[in-house]
Design a protein around this motif. Structure first.
Motif, PDB file in Angstrom:
ATOM      1  N   GLY A 189      70.517 134.531  69.810  1.00 11.35           N
ATOM      2  CA  GLY A 189      70.037 135.258  70.834  1.00 11.35           C
ATOM      3  C   GLY A 189      68.637 134.786  70.601  1.00 11.35           C
ATOM      4  O   GLY A 189      67.524 134.176  69.861  1.00 11.35           O
ATOM      5  N   GLY A 190      67.825 136.139  71.756  1.00 12.11           N
ATOM      6  CA  GLY A 190      66.247 135.941  71.325  1.00 12.11           C
ATOM      7  C   GLY A 190      65.415 136.768  70.239  1.00 12.11           C
ATOM      8  O   GLY A 190      64.944 135.876  69.777  1.00 12.11           O
ATOM      9  N   LEU A 191      66.157 137.604  69.554  1.00 11.32           N
ATOM     10  CA  LEU A 191      65.959 137.729  68.306  1.00 11.32           C
ATOM     11  C   LEU A 191      66.184 137.087  67.036  1.00 11.32           C
ATOM     12  O   LEU A 191      65.466 136.314  66.141  1.00 11.32           O
ATOM     13  CB  LEU A 191      66.402 138.967  67.866  1.00 11.32           C
ATOM     14  CG  LEU A 191      66.643 140.212  68.299  1.00 11.32           C
ATOM     15  CD1 LEU A 191      67.153 141.364  67.533  1.00 11.32           C
ATOM     16  CD2 LEU A 191      64.704 141.061  67.936  1.00 11.32           C
ATOM     17  N   GLY A 192      67.888 136.013  67.573  1.00  4.02           N
ATOM     18  CA  GLY A 192      68.420 134.688  65.968  1.00  4.02           C
ATOM     19  C   GLY A 192      66.581 134.208  65.953  1.00  4.02           C
ATOM     20  O   GLY A 192      66.276 133.834  65.659  1.00  4.02           O
TER      21      GLY A 192
ATOM     22  N   LEU B  49      64.782 132.142  63.299  1.00  2.00           N
ATOM     23  CA  LEU B  49      64.857 131.076  62.432  1.00  2.00           C
ATOM     24  C   LEU B  49      63.264 130.415  62.931  1.00  2.00           C
ATOM     25  O   LEU B  49      63.076 129.633  62.009  1.00  2.00           O
ATOM     26  CB  LEU B  49      65.492 130.254  63.593  1.00  2.00           C
ATOM     27  CG  LEU B  49      67.075 129.805  63.692  1.00  2.00           C
ATOM     28  CD1 LEU B  49      67.693 129.159  64.801  1.00  2.00           C
ATOM     29  CD2 LEU B  49      67.463 129.789  62.788  1.00  2.00           C
ATOM     30  N   LYS B  50      62.105 130.377  63.553  1.00  2.00           N
ATOM     31  CA  LYS B  50      61.499 129.751  63.406  1.00  2.00           C
ATOM     32  C   LYS B  50      60.457 130.717  62.803  1.00  2.00           C
ATOM     33  O   LYS B  50      59.125 130.172  62.327  1.00  2.00           O
ATOM     34  CB  LYS B  50      60.695 129.879  65.019  1.00  2.00           C
ATOM     35  CG  LYS B  50      60.726 129.803  66.028  1.00  2.00           C
ATOM     36  CD  LYS B  50      60.669 129.683  67.146  1.00  2.00           C
ATOM     37  CE  LYS B  50      61.078 128.834  68.242  1.00  2.00           C
ATOM     38  NZ  LYS B  50      60.167 128.882  69.867  1.00  2.00           N
TER      39      LYS B  50
ATOM     40  N   ALA C 178      61.208 129.443  54.096  1.00  2.00           N
ATOM     41  CA  ALA C 178      62.562 129.619  53.180  1.00  2.00           C
ATOM     42  C   ALA C 178      63.638 128.042  54.219  1.00  2.00           C
ATOM     43  O   ALA C 178      62.893 127.939  55.135  1.00  2.00           O
ATOM     44  CB  ALA C 178      63.225 130.003  53.784  1.00  2.00           C
ATOM     45  N   HIS C 179      64.709 127.461  53.410  1.00  2.00           N
ATOM     46  CA  HIS C 179      65.908 126.898  53.245  1.00  2.00           C
ATOM     47  C   HIS C 179      66.569 128.153  54.330  1.00  2.00           C
ATOM     48  O   HIS C 179      66.681 129.586  54.349  1.00  2.00           O
ATOM     49  CB  HIS C 179      66.215 126.547  51.895  1.00  2.00           C
ATOM     50  CG  HIS C 179      67.586 125.724  52.720  1.00  2.00           C
ATOM     51  ND1 HIS C 179      67.554 124.684  52.400  1.00  2.00           N
ATOM     52  CD2 HIS C 179      69.084 125.725  53.121  1.00  2.00           C
ATOM     53  CE1 HIS C 179      68.432 123.874  52.769  1.00  2.00           C
ATOM     54  NE2 HIS C 179      69.545 125.127  53.293  1.00  2.00           N
ATOM     55  N   VAL C 180      66.467 127.639  55.967  1.00  2.00           N
ATOM     56  CA  VAL C 180      67.465 128.415  57.006  1.00  2.00           C
ATOM     57  C   VAL C 180      68.628 127.812  57.578  1.00  2.00           C
ATOM     58  O   VAL C 180      68.674 127.221  57.844  1.00  2.00           O
ATOM     59  CB  VAL C 180      66.665 129.196  57.929  1.00  2.00           C
ATOM     60  CG1 VAL C 180      66.694 130.013  59.261  1.00  2.00           C
ATOM     61  CG2 VAL C 180      64.308 129.145  57.885  1.00  2.00           C
TER      62      VAL C 180
ATOM     63  N   ARG D 190      68.855 123.459  64.535  1.00  2.00           N
ATOM     64  CA  ARG D 190      67.740 122.726  64.243  1.00  2.00           C
ATOM     65  C   ARG D 190      67.302 122.059  64.472  1.00  2.00           C
ATOM     66  O   ARG D 190      65.814 122.365  63.870  1.00  2.00           O
ATOM     67  CB  ARG D 190      69.326 121.021  64.193  1.00  2.00           C
ATOM     68  CG  ARG D 190      70.336 122.037  62.946  1.00  2.00           C
ATOM     69  CD  ARG D 190      70.618 120.915  63.070  1.00  2.00           C
ATOM     70  NE  ARG D 190      72.317 120.266  61.682  1.00  2.00           N
ATOM     71  CZ  ARG D 190      72.430 120.803  60.433  1.00  2.00           C
ATOM     72  NH1 ARG D 190      71.101 120.644  59.856  1.00  2.00           N
ATOM     73  NH2 ARG D 190      73.952 120.966  59.815  1.00  2.00           N
ATOM     74  N   ARG D 191      66.307 122.158  65.764  1.00  2.00           N
ATOM     75  CA  ARG D 191      65.415 121.875  66.631  1.00  2.00           C
ATOM     76  C   ARG D 191      64.812 123.043  66.448  1.00  2.00           C
ATOM     77  O   ARG D 191      63.458 123.786  65.956  1.00  2.00           O
ATOM     78  CB  ARG D 191      65.313 121.453  68.324  1.00  2.00           C
ATOM     79  CG  ARG D 191      64.764 121.766  68.899  1.00  2.00           C
ATOM     80  CD  ARG D 191      64.507 121.913  70.641  1.00  2.00           C
ATOM     81  NE  ARG D 191      65.260 122.893  71.360  1.00  2.00           N
ATOM     82  CZ  ARG D 191      65.159 124.025  71.687  1.00  2.00           C
ATOM     83  NH1 ARG D 191      63.632 124.376  71.320  1.00  2.00           N
ATOM     84  NH2 ARG D 191      65.574 124.915  71.910  1.00  2.00           N
ATOM     85  N   LEU D 192      65.284 124.592  66.420  1.00  2.00           N
ATOM     86  CA  LEU D 192      64.496 126.238  65.909  1.00  2.00           C
ATOM     87  C   LEU D 192      64.173 126.109  65.043  1.00  2.00           C
ATOM     88  O   LEU D 192      63.219 127.497  64.487  1.00  2.00           O
ATOM     89  CB  LEU D 192      65.416 127.059  66.641  1.00  2.00           C
ATOM     90  CG  LEU D 192      65.151 126.710  68.368  1.00  2.00           C
ATOM     91  CD1 LEU D 192      66.800 128.259  68.881  1.00  2.00           C
ATOM     92  CD2 LEU D 192      64.008 126.880  68.978  1.00  2.00           C
TER      93      LEU D 192
END
Lengths: 353, 353
Positions: A185-188, A192-193, A200-202, A216-218
């Protein structure tokens, strides 16, 4: 007093509606901003509706504020009229307790003064947030917006950005680490970005199969459906750090079991009900369940510089302020990719409605 | 095979009773001990009764073992016959995973081999614990007992001691810190002694007003009744670290609120039901809820040296093995100050009963 207009809730049940109100006269250390953009945080909705305990009304929400300085007090040194500036979740704190002295004003022993609904010591009233045409803030709690950043997409960094940046930095996330993000969502989407930019590997954990491409785009390297027990088992004991942005009830023990020995799951979502924690999920690998809350003022400035350097802003949907109540309904259903931002020009041209 | 006699549960419902059984032949790296004393840990009772999931029977409990070496395998270098030695909660692990290589064998990726009820790879059966006249253990998982330590009162250090020592060391407890201990039982009384010896200011939190004098004798600087809301409020935000030894359901959020910013509450008690954690108690001061589980082999040896240096042993009540079932009943009610230890001489003189 400085005259303001904004959108306010007058009670937990009332929709937001236009309100004229006053802000304090400019003090020597104050700046006054013309607000250009204000992000819409889930907290705004919780507080406007008294969902985290009784709120004080009228409630003018908004703590993801970007604007232009239109005036400065006699003692201001950091800002000049015409500059871009930003305000986040806090507008003051005691400035003398250990947390304030260490730049962790969000944990002020006296309680930081929140941008809306907090005590306004100059007027004796309460603070009013950024769903408004202007705001008066001490320069010490005002941020600089690095040159070249898109002001609308920068606004959500002031809460969603710092709330995820601060724990990622505090727990020293970086290259060679595997970091889980729960919830997109907004935080997630900021987590990711930012975690990706930190090297890191996210891994995104989500309940929504249709979010994979976006994740994946983010910045996600892997996407795991958290309801898929086999997939979850395959990730057991593999993560160094988890940032959990989910405020809905969820299985925190399944998440804890993904951590390596000595790993930390940091909750930044705020579930209103207690989470049932299985102690064996902690003791079995000396894991930690932690919580983090926004970030300090200096760290917020550092986050803005980091974002400018890495070309990071929020993915936003720009709305006129007249659509705020409809936006709240969509926000409550998770239907925004990934942050509503109010274009405050809509308020100026509709000053009476 | 080596012939043994001990006390065993044959089912979750059966009381412990004498049992003759066999242990593996001495392997090149093994030592065999004549067991002199074995502490009675609450885990023994939980496992004997299958209270933590189904146990394997016959169950010979006991993992707080002090004895005398009576024989060594051909490749043993650390021990000689006649020396005092000790065995704790583990008797083997994979020795190659990251945790094993880092001396944290208790978190072995393959699962450490527990002293009783674990897989015995040499016999294909299960391991049998210390309520017995002897035990065969690889020297790498056998501890040296420093000279001059009382062997009976040393036995409980092998579980209660290391379980509290390890987190106190891991979270770097020392002078200038304020450390809370929740619960005054077998683990709690060791936590008081150890945290005091490490130089911290130690506060015991208990539900029992009659434990104050004992707590102060054991090392507490302050004693707080955890049901006294005013007293609890006075301690809010004041502790650097808490070690929580309580396995009964209890208000973990009231405990978390006592921590300073960035403080950790480490659970070493093992509540069978999940603990409801209020996320705001974590986020409000960036607090951590953690768990810890015994300690590594090298750290256990270090703990024994630390205790020898500081004159620390357990407060014990010595019992003959024939009283073990009555002792379990008292243990379940918390009626022991602070650890039962079986005098194994009672078994030798009663080899058939």
């Amino acid at each position: 007093m400085i005259q303001s207009i904004g959108y306010a809730a007058l009670s937990p049940q009332s929709p937001l509606a236009p309100l004229r109100f006053e802000r304090r006269e400019l003090q020597p250390n104050d700046v006054v901003l013309e607000i250009l953009f204000c992000g819409v945080c889930h907290s705004d909705l919780h507080v406007a509706r008294s969902e985290w305990g009784p709120s004080r009304y009228p409630c003018v929400p908004g703590h993801e504020i970007v604007g232009r300085v239109t005036g400065v007090g006699s003692a201001v040194t950091k800002f000049r009229a015409g500059e871009m500036a930003a305000v986040g979740c806090m507008v003051d704190s005691c400035r003398s307790c250990p947390s304030c002295r260490e730049g962790e004003e969000q944990f002020c022993d006296q309680g930081a003064v929140m941008t809306y609904g907090g005590p306004e010591k100059h007027t004796g009233g309460i603070t009013y947030g950024g769903y408004s045409n202007n705001i008066v803030v001490d320069e010490a709690y005002t941020l600089k917006v690095p040159a070249g950043m898109d002001p609308a997409a920068t606004a959500p960094l002031l809460c969603a950005g710092i709330t995820t940046y601060s724990p990622l930095r505090h727990w020293k996330v970086g290259p060679g680490q595997v970091v889980g993000v729960f919830g997109l969502g907004g935080l997630g989407h900021m987590a990711l970005k930012l975690a990706h930019a930190m090297g890191a590997h996210v891994v995104l954990f989500t309940t929504s199969p249709d979010k994979e491409a976006d994740a994946r785009r983010l910045g996600a390297d892997d996407v795991v459906l958290s309801r898929d027990k086999a997939a979850m088992k395959a990730w057991r004991n593999r993560l160094d750090f988890i940032i959990d942005t989910v405020s809905a009830p969820h299985d925190i023990n399944a998440a804890l079991n993904l951590l390596k020995r000595d790993g930390t799951l940091c909750q930044v979502g705020l579930p209103p009900a207690p989470l049932p924690v299985n102690v064996f999920a902690l003791t079995g690998r000396r894991r930690r369940l932690a919580g983090s809350f926004i970030g300090g003022i200096a760290e917020t400035q550092e986050m803005l510089e980091f974002c400018a350097q890495h070309g990071i802003v929020s993915d936003i949907e720009l709305i006129p302020i007249q659509e705020i109540n409809a936006a709240y309904e969509r926000l409550a259903k998770g239907e925004v990719k990934y942050r509503f931002v109010i274009d405050m020009a809509s308020l100026a041209t509709n000053a009476d409605a």
